[in-house]
Design an enzyme around this catalytic site. Structure first.
Site, PDB file in Angstrom:
ATOM      1  N   LYS A  45     -57.487 -55.293 -98.687  1.00 38.28           N
ATOM      2  CA  LYS A  45     -58.464 -54.949 -99.725  1.00 38.28           C
ATOM      3  C   LYS A  45     -58.834 -53.470 -99.654  1.00 38.28           C
ATOM      4  O   LYS A  45     -58.972 -52.793-100.690  1.00 38.28           O
ATOM      5  CB  LYS A  45     -59.721 -55.814 -99.558  1.00 38.28           C
ATOM      6  CG  LYS A  45     -60.899 -55.411-100.462  1.00 38.28           C
ATOM      7  CD  LYS A  45     -60.593 -55.547-101.931  1.00 38.28           C
ATOM      8  CE  LYS A  45     -61.712 -55.003-102.806  1.00 38.28           C
ATOM      9  NZ  LYS A  45     -62.977 -55.742-102.692  1.00 38.28           N
ATOM     10  N   THR A 104     -66.348 -57.391 -98.598  1.00 39.15           N
ATOM     11  CA  THR A 104     -65.455 -56.349 -98.107  1.00 39.15           C
ATOM     12  C   THR A 104     -66.158 -55.586 -96.990  1.00 39.15           C
ATOM     13  O   THR A 104     -67.278 -55.100 -97.173  1.00 39.15           O
ATOM     14  CB  THR A 104     -65.072 -55.380 -99.239  1.00 39.15           C
ATOM     15  OG1 THR A 104     -64.384 -56.102-100.259  1.00 39.15           O
ATOM     16  CG2 THR A 104     -64.180 -54.258 -98.726  1.00 39.15           C
TER      17      THR A 104
END
Length: 266
Positions: free
Chosen positions: A170, A95
């Site tokens: 995300k 991420t």
């Protein structure tokens, strides 16, 4: 399918196990002799240099920070992109910033290498069950090439748009998750003011209409403070990125903002 893998840690090792169980040929980076021995015992081919995983159909990167991604995948003589073969696909599970993905995708296109940002939602137990959620950003053809490998441990594997879209999704997800933790923390405070013990509230609330995945996780941890202490570092990293990304795009978290802070124990 031949799969190269970098980042066989807490999340990456069960991914490697699922890839092997699905009969993929897996070449994995191991930084130490002990790690390489562990990976070999699993059935993978272990190597000591990152670029040695590059001769594969799909190369998967699962490291902790955006900076590590940039260093590993640099489009120069020492980076993965430069070593990958035309027609292959680079998948990044880390991420991080959508801008990093955009830069890698542009460099990959010049080398005929597809690049997918594929951040995940879930933990090692989800990987072991083949039920890790993946948010994919990138071209349709790259998604199609990588899907057989990713579906070894991912379900659902959700393609949400062009390069960078997976990271954005995300980050939105994690901001919402942090806000939901904040909501549960506020609900626990309300329970205390009304004379109900937090443990009793956490035992009862997951069975009602106010239940959420965040609440279920907190209930299993036993307290909001305990859960925040366990996940705060990981969620906090992602929230910092989503705030930065939103600011770069002229946006903010809106009404989620104070709840996110509460969810981080601030």
């Amino acid at each position: 399918m031949k799969v190269g893998f970098v980042g066989a840690g807490r999340m990456g090792t069960p991914m490697v196990q699922r890839l092997l169980a699905a009969d993929h040929e897996v070449v994995v980076l191991g930084r130490s002799e002990d790690k390489r021995a562990e990976l070999t015992e699993l059935g993978a081919t272990a190597v000591g240099v990152a670029t040695d995983v590059a001769d594969a159909d799909v190369v998967i990167v699962c490291v902790f920070t955006d900076e590590q991604v940039r260093e590993l995948c640099a489009d120069d003589g020492g980076g993965l992109l430069a070593a990958m073969r035309p027609g292959s696909v680079l998948v990044v599970h880390t991420t991080g910033s959508p801008q990093t993905t955009a830069t890698l995708a542009e460099a990959g296109a010049a080398r005929d290498v597809g690049v997918l940002d594929a951040p995940v939602s879930g933990g090692p137990h989800d990987i072991a069950a083949g039920q890790l959620t993946l948010y994919l950003g990138g071209a349709e053809d790259a998604v199609a090439k990588a899907r057989p490998a990713l579906e070894s441990y991912g379900d659902p594997v959700v393609h949400v748009g062009p390069a960078g879209s997976g990271q954005k999704m995300k980050l939105i997800n994690n901001a919402l998750f942090a806000a939901q933790i904040g909501l549960v923390a506020e609900a626990a405070k309300l329970a205390d003011r009304l004379g109900i013990d937090e443990s009793a509230a956490l035992n009862a609330l997951p069975h009602g209409s106010g239940a959420s995945k965040a609440m279920g996780n907190i209930a299993r941890a036993g307290s909001t403070a305990g859960f925040i202490a366990a996940v705060g570092e990981f969620i906090g990293k992602d929230v910092a990125v989503v705030r930065q990304t939103a600011a770069e795009l002229g946006a903010d978290l809106g009404r989620l903002d104070p709840l996110v802070d509460a969810g981080l124990g601030r």
